[in-house]
Design a protein around this motif. Structure first.
Motif, short mmCIF file in Angstrom:
data_model
loop_
_atom_site.label_atom_id
_atom_site.label_comp_id
_atom_site.label_asym_id
_atom_site.label_seq_id
_atom_site.Cartn_x
_atom_site.Cartn_y
_atom_site.Cartn_z
N ASN A 1 -41.09 13.60 -33.59
CA ASN A 1 -41.35 15.03 -33.78
C ASN A 1 -42.65 15.52 -33.16
O ASN A 1 -42.73 16.64 -32.67
CB ASN A 1 -41.36 15.38 -35.28
N LEU A 2 -43.67 14.68 -33.22
CA LEU A 2 -44.98 15.16 -32.75
C LEU A 2 -45.26 14.80 -31.30
O LEU A 2 -46.13 15.38 -30.68
CB LEU A 2 -46.10 14.60 -33.64
N LEU A 3 -44.51 13.79 -30.78
CA LEU A 3 -44.81 13.36 -29.41
C LEU A 3 -43.60 13.42 -28.48
O LEU A 3 -43.74 13.23 -27.27
CB LEU A 3 -45.34 11.90 -29.42
N GLY A 4 -42.43 13.62 -29.07
CA GLY A 4 -41.23 13.67 -28.24
C GLY A 4 -40.72 12.31 -27.78
O GLY A 4 -40.00 12.21 -26.79
N VAL A 5 -41.10 11.26 -28.52
CA VAL A 5 -40.55 9.93 -28.19
C VAL A 5 -39.05 9.99 -28.48
O VAL A 5 -38.63 10.52 -29.52
CB VAL A 5 -41.25 8.82 -29.03
N ARG A 6 -38.24 9.44 -27.58
CA ARG A 6 -36.79 9.58 -27.74
C ARG A 6 -36.22 8.57 -28.75
O ARG A 6 -36.66 7.42 -28.78
CB ARG A 6 -36.10 9.43 -26.39
N GLU B 1 -33.40 7.10 -28.71
CA GLU B 1 -32.77 5.92 -28.08
C GLU B 1 -33.83 4.88 -27.71
O GLU B 1 -33.58 3.68 -27.79
CB GLU B 1 -32.05 6.25 -26.76
N THR B 2 -34.99 5.36 -27.31
CA THR B 2 -36.04 4.41 -26.91
C THR B 2 -36.51 3.63 -28.13
O THR B 2 -36.68 2.41 -28.09
CB THR B 2 -37.25 5.16 -26.28
N LEU B 3 -36.70 4.35 -29.24
CA LEU B 3 -37.13 3.67 -30.47
C LEU B 3 -36.06 2.68 -30.92
O LEU B 3 -36.36 1.55 -31.29
CB LEU B 3 -37.37 4.71 -31.57
N ALA B 4 -34.79 3.12 -30.85
CA ALA B 4 -33.70 2.24 -31.30
C ALA B 4 -33.53 1.06 -30.35
O ALA B 4 -33.32 -0.09 -30.77
CB ALA B 4 -32.41 3.04 -31.39
N GLY B 5 -33.66 1.31 -29.07
CA GLY B 5 -33.39 0.27 -28.08
C GLY B 5 -34.53 -0.72 -27.89
O GLY B 5 -34.29 -1.92 -27.68
N HIS B 6 -35.77 -0.25 -27.98
CA HIS B 6 -36.91 -1.13 -27.68
C HIS B 6 -37.76 -1.46 -28.90
O HIS B 6 -38.55 -2.39 -28.86
CB HIS B 6 -37.82 -0.47 -26.63
N GLY B 7 -37.60 -0.64 -29.97
CA GLY B 7 -38.46 -0.82 -31.14
C GLY B 7 -39.73 0.02 -30.97
O GLY B 7 -40.12 0.34 -29.85
N ALA B 8 -40.34 0.37 -32.13
CA ALA B 8 -41.53 1.23 -32.10
C ALA B 8 -42.70 0.55 -31.38
O ALA B 8 -43.54 1.21 -30.79
CB ALA B 8 -41.94 1.62 -33.51
N VAL B 9 -42.75 -0.78 -31.48
CA VAL B 9 -43.82 -1.51 -30.78
C VAL B 9 -43.24 -2.03 -29.47
O VAL B 9 -42.63 -3.09 -29.41
CB VAL B 9 -44.37 -2.65 -31.66
N SER B 10 -43.37 -1.23 -28.43
CA SER B 10 -42.81 -1.60 -27.14
C SER B 10 -43.53 -0.83 -26.05
O SER B 10 -44.14 0.22 -26.31
CB SER B 10 -41.31 -1.24 -27.10
#
Ligand code: ATP
Ligand code: MG
Length: 425
Positions: free
Chosen positions: A323-328, A330-339
């Protein structure tokens, strides 16, 4: 001959482990940087017998004795009385000091408690050292002849207040000039500390020690001090060629370590970054996850940070990253938050959403839980976006949470610093 100097820190809170004795480090460092060495340091409780015994013993040995603490107005602040008693010097109310204290209270529009008057009591013959940040002045007494010494040789006794924000300016403004005048350095003395980051202590030594050997053989003193995320290289020379020797050594080190050296004085990594951004008229937006705002904290400790820091977002949850940075998603789901991919989008999102020159982002696993075989505790991704390209670095900081946060903030600040330093090349 250099004077023997003893430091007496008073305060039961220091012995109870409630307050860290930072005066010991700060005062020793101030003196050492000018070629004086503290020969002995002791910490004693706030009670009459302890303070008097320590002062008597130190005055029996040293040319200069410094005490800290216990000059305040409360019942546990007894250093002034005890020292006056020990020296057999009556205390008298000093009208100028009292006027000064009254003026301070008037300025902050508060009534002056009667107890504060005790701070205007000055032992006979003592010099008053102005307190720029408080009411209790420091006191400097020359004791000559000194009855506590066998040979009766004279000594100076200097009493300083406990609060660091009062003691430090007083030391710089009044004590150092007094010491330089009363104990003029017998020989030249040049001391310079180069601060480095990005390489461990032994690696730094390995890289520079050999080339500095000829200078060391002709008198250069070389010291290393490893701190968290930083290694200091200290150069000292003490003869008529001291300035040239230290400059030559500095040039060799800068040549060998290059951009690893970030400061040659009191500048911290964060103040260096703020200076570089200011000089280049650039701004930055921060997106922090695992450092929890520490990078923003460090940057905002530097005066003038508002010219370069637009915002610092602590985006700890996935939702906040979205919400605050526009991280997608799919990216979070596919790579994990630490990536690397998420770090990149965090930095780019921070930069774009806040229209800054740079976006700096960190995401990592502080632990102790949350690690995996591919991403163990301590894994960190740091990203810097500048609008043309985004650099992402992976680091491994397997430490306790606080150290992890500090080291990570150090690496992020350094990524920013190196990007700015390269602009000169
Ligand atoms: P005050 O007027 O505040 O009472 P003081 O001169 O009587 O000042 P102290 O009462 O000994 O000094 O200490 C005041 C505060 O200063 C302490 O609570 C502590 O936070 C800080 N302080 C004292 N000695 C040290 C020290 N050696 N290192 C770091 N902080 C110290
Ligand atoms: Mg006190």
């Amino acid at each position: 001959m250099s004077p023997s100097i003893e430091l007496i820190n008073t305060g039961s809170e220091l012995l109870l482990g409630r307050v860290l004795n930072t005066h010991q480090q700060w005062i020793c460092r101030q003196l050492a940087d000018r070629g004086y060495e503290v020969t002995r340091q002791i910490c004693v409780a706030d009670d009459g017998p302890s303070i008097q015994a320590a002062a008597r013993e130190s005055l029996g040995r040293a040319d200069l004795v410094l005490t800290t603490g216990g000059l305040g107005p409360t019942s546990d602040d007894i250093t002034r009385d005890l020292i006056a008693q020990l020296l057999g010097r009556p205390l008298a109310l000093d009208a100028a000091v009292l006027a000064n204290i009254k003026e301070r209270f008037a300025k902050i529009k508060r009534p002056m408690p009667r107890s504060t008057e005790v701070q205007a009591m000055v032992p006979a013959g003592a010099r008053v050292l102005a307190n720029l940040n408080g009411t209790a002045p420091g006191l400097a007494v020359e004791i000559n002849p000194n009855p506590f010494r066998e040979n009766k040789r004279g000594s100076w006794l200097i009493l300083l207040p406990g609060p660091p924000r009062e003691l430090r300016p007083m030391f710089s403004e009044s004590v150092l000039p007094l010491v330089l005048e009363e104990f003029p350095p017998a020989q030249a003395f040049v001391c310079r500390t180069l601060h480095t980051t990005g390489m461990g202590e032994s690696a730094v030594e390995e890289k520079i020690a050999g080339s500095l050997q000829p200078l060391v053989a002709s008198g250069l003193e070389l010291g290393y001090c490893a701190r968290i995320g930083e290694v200091d290289v200290r150069l000292i020379a003490r003869d008529e060629k001291a300035a040239a020797t230290v400059s030559q050594a500095e040039a060799i080190i800068r040549q060998l370590l290059g951009v690893l050296v970030f400061s040659d004085g009191d500048d911290t990594l964060e103040s260096t970054v703020v200076q570089l951004l200011t000089a280049r008229k650039k701004t930055v937006a921060l997106a922090e996850s695992c450092t929890g705002g520490l990078i923003a904290h460090r940057i905002t400790n530097v005066p003038g940070a508002s010219a370069v820091l637009v915002c610092g977002l602590v985006t700890y949850s996935n939702d906040a990253k979205k919400n605050l940075l526009g991280v997608r998603g799919e990216t979070l789901a596919g790579h994990g938050a630490v990536s690397a991919a998420v770090a990149r989008q965090m930095a780019e999102g921070a930069r774009e959403r806040h229209a800054t020159d740079f976006g700096l982002a960190v995401t990592g696993i502080a632990g102790p839980s949350g690690g995996s075989a591919q991403k163990p505790v301590g894994t960190v991704f740091i990203a810097l976006a500048d609008g043309r390209e985004t650099t992402v670095e992976e680091r491994f900081n397997p430490f306790d949470r606080e150290t992890f946060k500090f080291v990570t903030s150090q690496q992020a600040l350094d990524l920013m610093r190196r990007a700015l330093a390269w602009e000169d090349k």
